[in-house]
Write a protein that holds these residues in place. Structure first.
Motif, PDB file in Angstrom:
ATOM      1  N   LYS A  86       0.819  -1.207   0.000  1.00  0.00           N
ATOM      2  CA  LYS A  86       0.000   0.000   0.000  1.00  0.00           C
ATOM      3  C   LYS A  86       0.860   1.267   0.000  1.00  0.00           C
ATOM      4  O   LYS A  86       0.473   2.283  -0.578  1.00  0.00           O
ATOM      5  N   ALA A  87       2.013   1.213   0.630  1.00  0.00           N
ATOM      6  CA  ALA A  87       2.928   2.357   0.580  1.00  0.00           C
ATOM      7  C   ALA A  87       3.388   2.595  -0.863  1.00  0.00           C
ATOM      8  O   ALA A  87       3.456   3.741  -1.317  1.00  0.00           O
ATOM      9  N   LYS A  88       3.680   1.523  -1.569  1.00  0.00           N
ATOM     10  CA  LYS A  88       4.068   1.649  -2.978  1.00  0.00           C
ATOM     11  C   LYS A  88       2.913   2.191  -3.815  1.00  0.00           C
ATOM     12  O   LYS A  88       3.100   3.046  -4.684  1.00  0.00           O
ATOM     13  N   HIS A  89       1.709   1.686  -3.550  1.00  0.00           N
ATOM     14  CA  HIS A  89       0.535   2.148  -4.294  1.00  0.00           C
ATOM     15  C   HIS A  89       0.289   3.635  -4.072  1.00  0.00           C
ATOM     16  O   HIS A  89       0.031   4.382  -5.024  1.00  0.00           O
ATOM     17  N   LEU A  90       0.389   4.078  -2.827  1.00  0.00           N
ATOM     18  CA  LEU A  90       0.119   5.485  -2.532  1.00  0.00           C
ATOM     19  C   LEU A  90       1.164   6.399  -3.172  1.00  0.00           C
ATOM     20  O   LEU A  90       0.825   7.471  -3.675  1.00  0.00           O
ATOM     21  N   ALA A  91       2.415   5.982  -3.158  1.00  0.00           N
ATOM     22  CA  ALA A  91       3.461   6.793  -3.787  1.00  0.00           C
ATOM     23  C   ALA A  91       3.201   6.915  -5.288  1.00  0.00           C
ATOM     24  O   ALA A  91       3.283   8.010  -5.861  1.00  0.00           O
ATOM     25  N   GLY A  92       2.867   5.806  -5.927  1.00  0.00           N
ATOM     26  CA  GLY A  92       2.575   5.838  -7.360  1.00  0.00           C
ATOM     27  C   GLY A  92       1.303   6.588  -7.671  1.00  0.00           C
ATOM     28  O   GLY A  92       1.206   7.309  -8.675  1.00  0.00           O
ATOM     29  N   LEU A  93       0.308   6.442  -6.797  1.00  0.00           N
ATOM     30  CA  LEU A  93      -0.964   7.146  -6.961  1.00  0.00           C
ATOM     31  C   LEU A  93      -0.749   8.659  -6.898  1.00  0.00           C
ATOM     32  O   LEU A  93      -1.289   9.413  -7.708  1.00  0.00           O
ATOM     33  N   GLY A  94       0.048   9.099  -5.949  1.00  0.00           N
ATOM     34  CA  GLY A  94       0.331  10.527  -5.829  1.00  0.00           C
ATOM     35  C   GLY A  94       1.011  11.071  -7.074  1.00  0.00           C
ATOM     36  O   GLY A  94       0.660  12.163  -7.571  1.00  0.00           O
ATOM     37  N   ARG A  95       1.985  10.333  -7.590  1.00  0.00           N
ATOM     38  CA  ARG A  95       2.696  10.790  -8.795  1.00  0.00           C
ATOM     39  C   ARG A  95       1.758  10.889  -9.987  1.00  0.00           C
ATOM     40  O   ARG A  95       1.798  11.867 -10.749  1.00  0.00           O
ATOM     41  N   MET A  96       0.905   9.892 -10.157  1.00  0.00           N
ATOM     42  CA  MET A  96       0.013   9.922 -11.305  1.00  0.00           C
ATOM     43  C   MET A  96      -1.017  11.044 -11.197  1.00  0.00           C
ATOM     44  O   MET A  96      -1.334  11.707 -12.181  1.00  0.00           O
ATOM     45  N   LEU A  97      -1.558  11.235  -9.986  1.00  0.00           N
ATOM     46  CA  LEU A  97      -2.509  12.331  -9.805  1.00  0.00           C
ATOM     47  C   LEU A  97      -1.853  13.669 -10.133  1.00  0.00           C
ATOM     48  O   LEU A  97      -2.460  14.529 -10.784  1.00  0.00           O
ATOM     49  N   ALA A  98      -0.623  13.852  -9.674  1.00  0.00           N
ATOM     50  CA  ALA A  98       0.070  15.122  -9.886  1.00  0.00           C
ATOM     51  C   ALA A  98       0.472  15.318 -11.346  1.00  0.00           C
ATOM     52  O   ALA A  98       0.342  16.422 -11.887  1.00  0.00           O
ATOM     53  N   GLN A  99       0.931  14.251 -11.979  1.00  0.00           N
ATOM     54  CA  GLN A  99       1.492  14.363 -13.324  1.00  0.00           C
ATOM     55  C   GLN A  99       0.449  14.279 -14.439  1.00  0.00           C
ATOM     56  O   GLN A  99       0.583  14.942 -15.468  1.00  0.00           O
ATOM     57  N   GLU A 100      -0.586  13.469 -14.232  1.00  0.00           N
ATOM     58  CA  GLU A 100      -1.532  13.230 -15.326  1.00  0.00           C
ATOM     59  C   GLU A 100      -2.921  13.822 -15.099  1.00  0.00           C
ATOM     60  O   GLU A 100      -3.694  13.974 -16.053  1.00  0.00           O
ATOM     61  N   PHE A 101      -3.241  14.150 -13.851  1.00  0.00           N
ATOM     62  CA  PHE A 101      -4.592  14.634 -13.571  1.00  0.00           C
ATOM     63  C   PHE A 101      -4.599  15.991 -12.857  1.00  0.00           C
ATOM     64  O   PHE A 101      -5.599  16.376 -12.267  1.00  0.00           O
ATOM     65  N   GLU A 102      -3.471  16.688 -12.919  1.00  0.00           N
ATOM     66  CA  GLU A 102      -3.351  18.026 -12.333  1.00  0.00           C
ATOM     67  C   GLU A 102      -3.776  18.068 -10.864  1.00  0.00           C
ATOM     68  O   GLU A 102      -4.350  19.043 -10.383  1.00  0.00           O
ATOM     69  N   GLY A 103      -3.510  16.980 -10.165  1.00  0.00           N
ATOM     70  CA  GLY A 103      -3.805  16.927  -8.746  1.00  0.00           C
ATOM     71  C   GLY A 103      -5.258  16.683  -8.401  1.00  0.00           C
ATOM     72  O   GLY A 103      -5.630  16.712  -7.220  1.00  0.00           O
ATOM     73  N   GLU A 104      -6.088  16.421  -9.400  1.00  0.00           N
ATOM     74  CA  GLU A 104      -7.512  16.195  -9.177  1.00  0.00           C
ATOM     75  C   GLU A 104      -7.826  14.700  -9.250  1.00  0.00           C
ATOM     76  O   GLU A 104      -7.235  13.964 -10.041  1.00  0.00           O
ATOM     77  N   VAL A 105      -8.766  14.263  -8.440  1.00  0.00           N
ATOM     78  CA  VAL A 105      -9.201  12.864  -8.470  1.00  0.00           C
ATOM     79  C   VAL A 105     -10.136  12.671  -9.657  1.00  0.00           C
ATOM     80  O   VAL A 105     -11.128  13.391  -9.794  1.00  0.00           O
ATOM     81  N   PRO A 106      -9.830  11.735 -10.547  1.00  0.00           N
ATOM     82  CA  PRO A 106     -10.673  11.518 -11.739  1.00  0.00           C
ATOM     83  C   PRO A 106     -12.113  11.181 -11.367  1.00  0.00           C
ATOM     84  O   PRO A 106     -12.389  10.656 -10.284  1.00  0.00           O
ATOM     85  N   ALA A 107     -13.008  11.460 -12.301  1.00  0.00           N
ATOM     86  CA  ALA A 107     -14.439  11.251 -12.058  1.00  0.00           C
ATOM     87  C   ALA A 107     -14.997  10.062 -12.815  1.00  0.00           C
ATOM     88  O   ALA A 107     -16.206   9.824 -12.784  1.00  0.00           O
ATOM     89  N   THR A 108     -14.144   9.286 -13.492  1.00  0.00           N
ATOM     90  CA  THR A 108     -14.634   8.118 -14.220  1.00  0.00           C
ATOM     91  C   THR A 108     -13.965   6.856 -13.702  1.00  0.00           C
ATOM     92  O   THR A 108     -12.820   6.886 -13.238  1.00  0.00           O
ATOM     93  N   ILE A 109     -14.695   5.759 -13.778  1.00  0.00           N
ATOM     94  CA  ILE A 109     -14.174   4.477 -13.326  1.00  0.00           C
ATOM     95  C   ILE A 109     -12.945   4.081 -14.132  1.00  0.00           C
ATOM     96  O   ILE A 109     -11.956   3.572 -13.590  1.00  0.00           O
ATOM     97  N   GLU A 110     -12.981   4.342 -15.419  1.00  0.00           N
ATOM     98  CA  GLU A 110     -11.869   3.958 -16.292  1.00  0.00           C
ATOM     99  C   GLU A 110     -10.586   4.687 -15.902  1.00  0.00           C
ATOM    100  O   GLU A 110      -9.500   4.088 -15.816  1.00  0.00           O
ATOM    101  N   GLU A 111     -10.682   6.000 -15.683  1.00  0.00           N
ATOM    102  CA  GLU A 111      -9.487   6.768 -15.313  1.00  0.00           C
ATOM    103  C   GLU A 111      -9.006   6.398 -13.914  1.00  0.00           C
ATOM    104  O   GLU A 111      -7.795   6.292 -13.674  1.00  0.00           O
ATOM    105  N   LEU A 112      -9.924   6.197 -13.003  1.00  0.00           N
ATOM    106  CA  LEU A 112      -9.547   5.832 -11.645  1.00  0.00           C
ATOM    107  C   LEU A 112      -8.793   4.510 -11.598  1.00  0.00           C
ATOM    108  O   LEU A 112      -7.828   4.348 -10.844  1.00  0.00           O
ATOM    109  N   GLN A 113      -9.201   3.572 -12.419  1.00  0.00           N
ATOM    110  CA  GLN A 113      -8.569   2.256 -12.404  1.00  0.00           C
ATOM    111  C   GLN A 113      -7.154   2.279 -12.965  1.00  0.00           C
ATOM    112  O   GLN A 113      -6.415   1.297 -12.822  1.00  0.00           O
ATOM    113  N   ARG A 114      -6.757   3.365 -13.571  1.00  0.00           N
ATOM    114  CA  ARG A 114      -5.372   3.515 -14.013  1.00  0.00           C
ATOM    115  C   ARG A 114      -4.436   3.801 -12.850  1.00  0.00           C
ATOM    116  O   ARG A 114      -3.231   3.595 -12.942  1.00  0.00           O
TER     117      ARG A 114
END
Length: 233
Positions: A86-114
């Motif tokens: 889970k520590a690895k997941h959270l670190a990767g999750l933070g990077r993806m949110l910051a880099q690909e979603f401008e720090g916003e939590v996606p609103a679609t199931i497809e994007e979230l599952q990435r």
């Protein structure tokens, strides 16, 4: 009893007695809920709520999480199940949110599952709770209770099959609430090992109660005491 009638009993009872159910995870924004739900996999909400205040104080935004390593995150979640992963997941999750979603939590199931650590169940929770979309997250409670009540057939042997069945029969506007109804009922009444049927208000139409509990043989006390095989002394 027909399936439509079961669903009517289900929605009638809970809309009357629990019209505004809520998640028991503590959060103040979509990012905090996402972190909490990722941590809640195979872990209790109570434990997650004990951990997230310090974790989110240290990493209050996706940008802060993106700058962290799994080793930075681990001490805050060591009491959570599977903390290394889970520590690895959270670190990767933070990077993806910051880099690909401008720090916003996606609103679609497809994007979230990435996002790392986010499967279909977690994605459904986010779009349901945050964005009020008609998504049904199926965890162990939802899976168990929906089968016991007879809302889904025995042939629905996977979370996805249960999800599709529930979404098909529950009115769209009630699906986000029904997710919480099933979870909370499974957490406090229809528990896994010894369901509290004596306290349950749904036994009048519950399939499990009708087929299993009501047919259990009650052995008279005198018969037990007189039985030569009895262990009672």
């Amino acid at each position: 009893m027909r399936k439509a009638e079961r669903y009517r009993h289900f929605t009638d009872y809970f809309t009357t007695h629990f019209p505004e159910p809520e998640t028991e995870l503590s959060f103040a924004n979509p990012y905090e809920l996402l972190v909490a739900v990722v941590l809640s996999a195979q872990c209790t909400d109570k434990r997650v709520n004990l951990v997230t205040p310090a974790l989110l104080a240290q990493f209050p935004t996706p940008a802060h999480l993106a700058a962290a390593t799994p080793d930075d995150i681990f001490p805050f979640i060591r009491s959570i199940s599977y903390p290394n992963n889970k520590a690895k997941h959270l670190a990767g999750l933070g990077r993806m949110l910051a880099q690909e979603f401008e720090g916003e939590v996606p609103a679609t199931i497809e994007e979230l599952q990435r996002l790392p650590g986010v499967g279909r169940k977690t994605a459904n929770v986010i779009v349901s709770v945050v964005y009020n979309q008609p998504a049904m997250a199926v965890d162990t409670h939802v899976f168990r209770v929906s089968h016991r009540l007879g809302l889904v057939p025995k042939t629905a042997t996977t979370p996805l099959a249960v999800e599709k069945e529930l979404v098909r029969h529950i009115p769209e506007s009630l699906i986000p609430k029904a997710h919480h109804w099933l979870i909370l009922h499974g957490r406090y009444v229809c528990v896994a090992r010894q369901p509290k049927c004596a306290q349950c208000p749904l036994t009048g139409w519950c399939k499990y109660y009708d087929e299993v509990v009501s047919k259990q043989e009650v052995v008279p006390i005198k018969s037990v005491l007189k039985s030569p095989k009895s262990n009672i002394e």
